[in-house]
Design an enzyme around this catalytic site. Sequence first.
Site, short mmCIF file in Angstrom:
data_model
loop_
_atom_site.label_atom_id
_atom_site.label_comp_id
_atom_site.label_asym_id
_atom_site.label_seq_id
_atom_site.Cartn_x
_atom_site.Cartn_y
_atom_site.Cartn_z
N ASP A 1 0.82 -1.21 0.00
CA ASP A 1 0.00 0.00 0.00
C ASP A 1 0.86 1.26 0.00
O ASP A 1 0.50 2.26 -0.63
CB ASP A 1 -0.92 0.00 1.22
CG ASP A 1 -2.12 -0.92 1.03
OD1 ASP A 1 -2.23 -1.55 -0.04
OD2 ASP A 1 -2.94 -1.02 1.96
N GLU B 1 -4.53 9.43 4.76
CA GLU B 1 -4.72 10.24 5.94
C GLU B 1 -3.63 11.29 6.11
O GLU B 1 -2.58 11.20 5.46
CB GLU B 1 -4.75 9.37 7.20
CG GLU B 1 -3.40 8.91 7.71
CD GLU B 1 -2.86 7.65 7.09
OE1 GLU B 1 -1.69 7.69 6.66
OE2 GLU B 1 -3.57 6.65 7.04
N SER C 1 -5.50 1.14 13.34
CA SER C 1 -4.60 0.66 14.39
C SER C 1 -4.67 1.53 15.64
O SER C 1 -4.30 1.09 16.73
CB SER C 1 -3.15 0.63 13.87
OG SER C 1 -2.68 1.93 13.60
#
Length: 291
Positions: free
Chosen positions: A75, A149, A193
């Site tokens: 990713d 993000e 997470s």
Amino acid sequence: MKIILFSRPLVQAHKEQIVEIFSAISHYGFDFAVNSEVADQIAQFIGAPITAEQIYDQTIDISDSEAVMVCYGGDGTLLEGVHRLRGNSIAVVGINSGRLGFLSLAQSSEIDDVFHQIASRTLLIEQRSMIEVSGEFEGSEQRFFALNEIAVQRLGATMIAVDVAIDNMPMLTCNGDGVIVSTPTGSTAYSLSAGGPIVAPSCHCLVLTPLSPHNLTLRPVVVPDSSTITLTIRTRSNDASISVDNRTFAVADNKKITIKLAKKSISLAVPHNISFYDSLRNKLMWGVDNR
């Protein structure tokens, strides 16, 4: 049709997959370009030279509107490849080189199938929203875009305070390690997470997730993606840092950062029509009975 291949530095174990990728490129008659960081390694792996015209650096010149970016890695590799596109609206497909990935959906065993779908124009494309972040980073006003993000975090041993306002209305102050603002796509990355919710990519929202807050009543908050989010960072001594996907910058005390939905989006290819829910079930092993 042109294949824009992006990868990070490769190891010998990747040779077989790289050879298979270029065999498929040749078989389907695609033009191609590779990023400069791996051009020499790829030439060594495939046993053929790569010309200067087939190598790109930080800026990609895409004249073929049907070009497809193929990111080989995880990713993080796909996120870096997206940044290299500089806003070019072409499909991006990720081939996973072996680790968990919610963006790199195709497995290395499916390389030929992926290129067959590209050639037959049967790849399913999903539009994934991005966020735009602007503010003073490392001493100058800058603007960046993120697919996953942005995360404001402490650099030193002491906590920082982050004041969060939504559409100029104060909402919360997070005293702790920082705050994450994620897109729905990024909800399965750092935010997850840190205890944030999993959000389907088609939802029109943004997620705010506190990082190790000292006030235990703070919880992740989901807001409409029409919102403008303002973060004011207060530190005791050290600067804070802001990560924009996989890039990190220093942010000084008492600086404001503005986050909003970007006007542009990313066209993420979904090989074999793998749904988001298939990914959750398979990658998080929700279909496994461990009793």
